[in-house]
Each structure stands twice: as C-alpha cells, then as structure tokens.
Write a protein that holds these residues in place. Structure first.
Motif, PDB file in Angstrom:
ATOM      1  N   SER A  60      87.441  57.130  32.315  1.00  0.00           N
ATOM      2  CA  SER A  60      86.621  56.526  33.361  1.00  0.00           C
ATOM      3  C   SER A  60      86.833  55.019  33.376  1.00  0.00           C
ATOM      4  CB  SER A  60      85.146  56.854  33.116  1.00  0.00           C
ATOM      5  OG  SER A  60      84.334  56.240  34.070  1.00  0.00           O
ATOM      6  N   HIS A  61      86.862  54.454  34.603  1.00  0.00           N
ATOM      7  CA  HIS A  61      87.124  53.016  34.746  1.00  0.00           C
ATOM      8  C   HIS A  61      86.220  52.440  35.834  1.00  0.00           C
ATOM      9  CE1 HIS A  61      90.808  53.591  32.336  1.00  0.00           C
ATOM     10  NE2 HIS A  61      90.895  54.740  33.010  1.00  0.00           N
ATOM     11  N   LEU A  62      85.499  51.392  35.503  1.00  0.00           N
ATOM     12  CA  LEU A  62      84.675  50.690  36.478  1.00  0.00           C
ATOM     13  C   LEU A  62      85.536  49.749  37.314  1.00  0.00           C
ATOM     14  CD1 LEU A  62      81.534  49.790  34.321  1.00  0.00           C
ATOM     15  CD2 LEU A  62      81.745  51.600  36.026  1.00  0.00           C
ATOM     16  N   GLY A  63      85.146  49.555  38.587  1.00  0.00           N
ATOM     17  CA  GLY A  63      85.881  48.652  39.457  1.00  0.00           C
ATOM     18  C   GLY A  63      85.641  47.193  39.104  1.00  0.00           C
ATOM     19  N   VAL A 118      81.790  50.472  29.306  1.00  0.00           N
ATOM     20  CA  VAL A 118      82.062  51.384  28.199  1.00  0.00           C
ATOM     21  C   VAL A 118      83.448  51.976  28.420  1.00  0.00           C
ATOM     22  CG1 VAL A 118      81.342  53.475  26.985  1.00  0.00           C
ATOM     23  CG2 VAL A 118      79.621  51.949  27.965  1.00  0.00           C
ATOM     24  N   ASN A 119      84.261  51.999  27.396  1.00  0.00           N
ATOM     25  CA  ASN A 119      85.599  52.585  27.503  1.00  0.00           C
ATOM     26  C   ASN A 119      85.489  54.099  27.339  1.00  0.00           C
ATOM     27  OD1 ASN A 119      88.387  52.693  27.764  1.00  0.00           O
ATOM     28  ND2 ASN A 119      88.683  52.619  25.553  1.00  0.00           N
ATOM     29  N   LEU A 120      84.931  54.760  28.357  1.00  0.00           N
ATOM     30  CA  LEU A 120      84.618  56.180  28.248  1.00  0.00           C
ATOM     31  C   LEU A 120      85.869  57.029  28.449  1.00  0.00           C
ATOM     32  CD1 LEU A 120      82.401  58.393  28.028  1.00  0.00           C
ATOM     33  CD2 LEU A 120      82.354  58.393  30.516  1.00  0.00           C
ATOM     34  N   SER A 121      86.182  57.858  27.461  1.00  0.00           N
ATOM     35  CA  SER A 121      87.239  58.854  27.597  1.00  0.00           C
ATOM     36  C   SER A 121      87.004  59.958  26.570  1.00  0.00           C
ATOM     37  CB  SER A 121      88.631  58.232  27.394  1.00  0.00           C
ATOM     38  OG  SER A 121      88.813  57.819  26.063  1.00  0.00           O
ATOM     39  N   PHE A 122      87.466  61.155  26.891  1.00  0.00           N
ATOM     40  CA  PHE A 122      87.296  62.268  25.955  1.00  0.00           C
ATOM     41  C   PHE A 122      88.249  63.399  26.321  1.00  0.00           C
ATOM     42  CE2 PHE A 122      84.052  62.792  29.305  1.00  0.00           C
ATOM     43  CZ  PHE A 122      84.365  64.052  29.787  1.00  0.00           C
ATOM     44  N   GLU A 123      88.446  64.295  25.349  1.00  0.00           N
ATOM     45  CA  GLU A 123      89.106  65.577  25.583  1.00  0.00           C
ATOM     46  C   GLU A 123      88.074  66.679  25.350  1.00  0.00           C
ATOM     47  OE1 GLU A 123      91.114  63.263  23.558  1.00  0.00           O
ATOM     48  OE2 GLU A 123      91.777  62.722  25.583  1.00  0.00           O
ATOM     49  N   GLY A 142      70.022  64.113  39.095  1.00  0.00           N
ATOM     50  CA  GLY A 142      70.222  64.201  37.654  1.00  0.00           C
ATOM     51  C   GLY A 142      71.092  63.077  37.141  1.00  0.00           C
ATOM     52  N   PRO A 143      71.609  63.210  35.906  1.00  0.00           N
ATOM     53  CA  PRO A 143      72.503  62.182  35.354  1.00  0.00           C
ATOM     54  C   PRO A 143      73.739  62.018  36.234  1.00  0.00           C
ATOM     55  CG  PRO A 143      71.798  63.719  33.643  1.00  0.00           C
ATOM     56  CD  PRO A 143      71.363  64.302  34.944  1.00  0.00           C
ATOM     57  N   SER A 144      74.159  60.806  36.455  1.00  0.00           N
ATOM     58  CA  SER A 144      75.298  60.546  37.328  1.00  0.00           C
ATOM     59  C   SER A 144      76.554  61.238  36.818  1.00  0.00           C
ATOM     60  CB  SER A 144      75.556  59.042  37.423  1.00  0.00           C
ATOM     61  OG  SER A 144      76.743  58.793  38.168  1.00  0.00           O
ATOM     62  N   PRO A 145      77.293  61.921  37.702  1.00  0.00           N
ATOM     63  CA  PRO A 145      78.563  62.528  37.289  1.00  0.00           C
ATOM     64  C   PRO A 145      79.710  61.532  37.253  1.00  0.00           C
ATOM     65  CG  PRO A 145      78.170  62.982  39.602  1.00  0.00           C
ATOM     66  CD  PRO A 145      76.964  62.223  39.113  1.00  0.00           C
ATOM     67  N   ASN A 146      79.420  60.266  37.606  1.00  0.00           N
ATOM     68  CA  ASN A 146      80.459  59.249  37.714  1.00  0.00           C
ATOM     69  C   ASN A 146      80.670  58.529  36.382  1.00  0.00           C
ATOM     70  OD1 ASN A 146      80.810  59.659  40.569  1.00  0.00           O
ATOM     71  ND2 ASN A 146      78.865  58.593  40.857  1.00  0.00           N
ATOM     72  N   GLY A 147      81.519  59.147  35.551  1.00  0.00           N
ATOM     73  CA  GLY A 147      82.021  58.571  34.324  1.00  0.00           C
ATOM     74  C   GLY A 147      81.110  57.646  33.556  1.00  0.00           C
ATOM     75  N   GLN A 148      81.407  56.342  33.592  1.00  0.00           N
ATOM     76  CA  GLN A 148      80.698  55.362  32.781  1.00  0.00           C
ATOM     77  C   GLN A 148      79.230  55.204  33.174  1.00  0.00           C
ATOM     78  OE1 GLN A 148      82.584  51.735  31.664  1.00  0.00           O
ATOM     79  NE2 GLN A 148      84.637  52.486  32.152  1.00  0.00           N
ATOM     80  N   LEU A 149      78.840  55.735  34.303  1.00  0.00           N
ATOM     81  CA  LEU A 149      77.449  55.621  34.745  1.00  0.00           C
ATOM     82  C   LEU A 149      76.625  56.835  34.324  1.00  0.00           C
ATOM     83  CD1 LEU A 149      78.206  54.324  38.365  1.00  0.00           C
ATOM     84  CD2 LEU A 149      77.876  52.983  36.283  1.00  0.00           C
ATOM     85  N   TYR A 150      77.099  57.597  33.344  1.00  0.00           N
ATOM     86  CA  TYR A 150      76.446  58.854  32.973  1.00  0.00           C
ATOM     87  C   TYR A 150      75.039  58.666  32.439  1.00  0.00           C
ATOM     88  CZ  TYR A 150      77.477  57.807  28.054  1.00  0.00           C
ATOM     89  OH  TYR A 150      77.543  57.218  26.804  1.00  0.00           O
ATOM     90  N   ALA A 200      85.987  55.079  38.879  1.00  0.00           N
ATOM     91  CA  ALA A 200      87.052  56.060  39.100  1.00  0.00           C
ATOM     92  C   ALA A 200      87.229  56.888  37.839  1.00  0.00           C
ATOM     93  CB  ALA A 200      88.353  55.377  39.467  1.00  0.00           C
ATOM     94  N   ASP A 201      87.237  58.203  37.999  1.00  0.00           N
ATOM     95  CA  ASP A 201      87.463  59.116  36.884  1.00  0.00           C
ATOM     96  C   ASP A 201      88.808  59.807  37.072  1.00  0.00           C
ATOM     97  OD1 ASP A 201      84.994  58.540  35.783  1.00  0.00           O
ATOM     98  OD2 ASP A 201      83.990  60.179  36.833  1.00  0.00           O
ATOM     99  N   TYR A 202      89.580  59.895  36.002  1.00  0.00           N
ATOM    100  CA  TYR A 202      90.897  60.534  36.014  1.00  0.00           C
ATOM    101  C   TYR A 202      90.827  61.759  35.116  1.00  0.00           C
ATOM    102  CZ  TYR A 202      92.299  56.056  37.970  1.00  0.00           C
ATOM    103  OH  TYR A 202      92.395  54.943  38.761  1.00  0.00           O
ATOM    104  N   ASN A 203      91.243  62.888  35.664  1.00  0.00           N
ATOM    105  CA  ASN A 203      91.088  64.154  34.958  1.00  0.00           C
ATOM    106  C   ASN A 203      92.387  64.945  35.029  1.00  0.00           C
ATOM    107  OD1 ASN A 203      90.203  66.725  34.018  1.00  0.00           O
ATOM    108  ND2 ASN A 203      88.114  66.220  34.671  1.00  0.00           N
ATOM    109  N   VAL A 204      92.870  65.441  33.879  1.00  0.00           N
ATOM    110  CA  VAL A 204      94.062  66.288  33.854  1.00  0.00           C
ATOM    111  C   VAL A 204      93.901  67.303  32.737  1.00  0.00           C
ATOM    112  CG1 VAL A 204      95.317  64.705  32.325  1.00  0.00           C
ATOM    113  CG2 VAL A 204      96.590  66.328  33.749  1.00  0.00           C
ATOM    114  N   GLY A 205      94.351  68.537  32.970  1.00  0.00           N
ATOM    115  CA  GLY A 205      94.175  69.560  31.948  1.00  0.00           C
ATOM    116  C   GLY A 205      95.026  70.789  32.167  1.00  0.00           C
ATOM    117  N   LEU A 206      95.107  71.617  31.137  1.00  0.00           N
ATOM    118  CA  LEU A 206      95.780  72.912  31.177  1.00  0.00           C
ATOM    119  C   LEU A 206      94.740  74.005  31.028  1.00  0.00           C
ATOM    120  CD1 LEU A 206      98.825  72.195  28.829  1.00  0.00           C
ATOM    121  CD2 LEU A 206      98.870  72.338  31.316  1.00  0.00           C
TER     122      LEU A 206
END
Length: 375
Positions: free
Chosen positions: A231-234, A247-252, A352-360, A205-211
């Motif tokens: 990003s969070h794995l089940g 992997v504790n994947l997160s970024f801005e 291509g490379p997976s768009p699903n967060g930690q599986l990139y 699950a990927d969580y995205n928020v922005g301005l």
C-alpha cells in the motif's frame, strides 16, 4: 481489316442462346444449393451440433448431452453449477430451426425410443490457458481484481475509486469426484482519489498479486491462494494532510475460500486466512470473510439484463475484528449466448474499517455508484 474479319469468323461468333442457357443453369444451381443449405440448417443434426458447440464454448459445461427431436431440444447437463438454465435455453432457442429448448440437470433417462439427433460435449481434459474460472468472482469484495470505477459519497468528502486487474487460469484438468482443478493468477491495482480538490489527488493505491489453485465439482467450489499486497499513500495527500502518519504497509497472505451454490440464483461463501509476513511486524495476522450473492432468475431485454445483489463481510485481526460490510446491488448487462461476459451498474454501500491499505485503522462509511466489467 479484311484479315482481322477472317480471323473472327474462324473463331466463331458469340452464341447468344448458349450464353442465356448457361446463365439459367447457374441460377438454378444457386437455388438448389440454397435449398440444400436451408434444409441442413433447420435439420435436427444441424441443431444438435450447433447446440453442443454453444454449450461447450459459451457456458463451459463438459459432458452435456443434447437431444433433438423435430426441432425440440433437451439439454441434459451433468453439473449445472452456477449457470442459469433459463439463459442456456434462451441461447439454444436462437439457433435456426429450434422450436423449443428445455434444460435439465442430471443424466438423460433410459428409454426405448431414440431422438432423431444427439450430440455430447467433451468431458473435462487437460487445457492450457482455458477460458473462464472455476471459482466465480466475489463481486462485493472491495479487493477482488477486475476492471471497475466507482464514485463514493462519504460523510465527509467525495472520492473516486478505481480498480484495474484480472484473474485468469494457466492450466485446467479433471479432478476427483467428477470435478476440475486449475492453477491461476490474480493481479490488481486499486486506487482511491480525492475529488474535492481540483487536482484530484491520489489518496491511496494498493497493489495486489497472487497465485491460486481452484477446484470445482458441481455446486461446490473453492480455492487456496497466496498473494502479496503493498500500500502506498499519494504524495499530494501527504502534503495536504501532515497529521497522517505514513505506514509502510505490506504483507503476504495465505487464504482459503469455499463457495456453494444453494440454487442457480443464490450463492454463499466463506473462508479464513493468515498473514505469513507483515510490515509493520505487529500487524494482526488472522483474517476471515463471508458473504452471499443473488442473481435474479428472471432475465430482461431478451436475455441481456439481469438484476443482481451482493453482500460481503470481512473481520480481521489487524482491525481488532471490526466488521467491514460491502453491499452492492443493481443491474447486470450480459451476453445473451455467453456465460462469462458481463457489465454491471451497481449502487454501493460500505461501512467499517477502510479497505484502502494504509488507512485500515479508520472507520469509513459511504454510498456510491459503480461500473464493473467481468470477463
């Protein structure tokens, strides 16, 4: 009883003739009012006002002049942008009394004669919580917030993907070069589930928020955005796949995208970005994206069905610049008189490379079918 009878006589007995006359007068008045309403409904003044309201609220086209002459409507749009003139004409032709509608881009020509009726939609002004967006969605971008659900067939396995989110504007105002600018927000949750297991386990699950701040002038639009993704794995996925390292994947990220409408049916876009904070810290920072979108100029089912096709390409430093390509094509169901309401049924392809967060780090390929809602 004698006293009651005397009182009734004093008041007077009902006059049947008068009652019948009053009923006839009331019916005649109703017929006259109906005739006046019908005449007003089909008049050029009625059509011009109705068409101006429709163009302003349904298609968000400021500064548009409506000219009506004996039921023939000419719509002069200053900046047509991505709006379909055929759809605008079809919507105007649904107004009672319209004989024909023609949509033209640019200022109306100077001439001696004047139409029997005309109206102009308001120019851009300060608006709080306006409808629609200045920058159209990137429909094939796997991480553009919207409501959607897809079923994917991979080379190994099957997955269900869901998207919950939306983009909306807080504030909009006029801007230089005859354009508009707005400040808005995006938020979305993107999940992918393993449908081969009876329990339908959550994989990621990927969580995205922005301005984002957007600008549009005629066919050119763009935005600058700062957004956060985590990003969070089940849990069930981790238990079933002990070989996977979490992997504790997160970024801005700060990114800039620019779009240009070559025609009303073909759009191209592109942009770059950079990650300003990453976890893990050694994550590649630079990003790039580009694509093209086609929407058919031919509308089916009386303006309710339109063929569409989209292509999105992304290459990022965190995936060693391997290109991820997302192709979607199918049919769009839309409101015949509103420009920004649509439901899409699309065939999908991704490689291509997976768009699903930690599986990139994984390369994936799938074909699928999806339903997507855009407001």
């Amino acid at each position: 009883m004698g006293d009651l009878g005397r009182r009734c006589k004093a008041w007077g007995e009902p006059d049947i003739g008068r009652i019948v006359l009053l009923i006839r007068l009331a019916c005649l008045l109703c017929l006259l009012l109906q005739g006046v309403h019908a005449a007003a409904e089909g008049s050029d003044e009625y059509i011009s006002g109705y068409a101006a309201a429709l163009v302003e609220h349904g298609f968000h086209l400021p500064g548009t002049e409506i000219q009506v002459d004996q039921g023939v409507v000419t719509v002069y749009v200053k900046r047509l942008g991505a709006e379909d003139p055929a759809k605008i004409a079809a919507a105007v032709e649904r107004i009672p009394g319209v004989v024909r509608a023609d949509v033209r881009e640019g200022e109306p020509p100077t001439r001696r004669g004047v139409p029997s009726a005309q109206a102009v939609t308001p120019e851009p002004e300060s608006k709080f919580l306006p409808r629609g967006l200045l920058f159209d969605p990137l429909h094939a971008d796997p991480r553009w917030p919207h409501f959607g659900a897809s079923y994917h067939w991979l080379s190994q396995g099957r997955q269900f993907a869901s998207s919950f989110g939306e983009s909306f504007a807080f504030y909009r105002n006029a801007a230089p070069c005859g354009g508009e600018w707005e400040l808005g927000m995006q938020a979305g949750v993107f999940g992918v589930f393993d449908t081969q297991r009876i329990s339908i386990d959550l994989i990621n699950a990927d969580y995205n928020v922005g301005l984002l701040a957007s600008y549009r002038a005629d066919k050119l639009s763009g935005f600058i955005r700062i957004h956060h993704q985590s990003s969070h794995l089940g849990d069930e996925f981790l238990l079933s796949n002990p070989q996977v390292t979490r992997v504790n994947l997160s970024f801005e990220e700060v990114d800039l995208k620019v779009s240009y409408d070559l025609t009303t049916w073909l759009r191209i876009y592109g942009g770059v970005g950079t990650l300003i904070r990453t976890d893990p810290s050694n994550l590649g920072r630079n990003t790039s994206q580009g694509g093209a979108e086609f929407k058919s100029p031919w509308i089916l089912l009386g303006g309710k069905l339109r063929p569409v096709a989209y292509a999105d390409f992304q290459a990022n430093a965190r995936t060693n610049w391997r290109v991820g390509q997302s192709i979607r094509a199918g049919f769009q169901f839309e409101n015949a008189t509103i420009g920004d309401r649509k439901l899409q049924v699309l065939a999908e392809y991704f490689s291509g490379p997976s768009p699903n967060g930690q599986l990139y780090t994984q390369n994936v390929e799938w074909v699928g079918m999806g339903i997507h809602l855009w407001f």
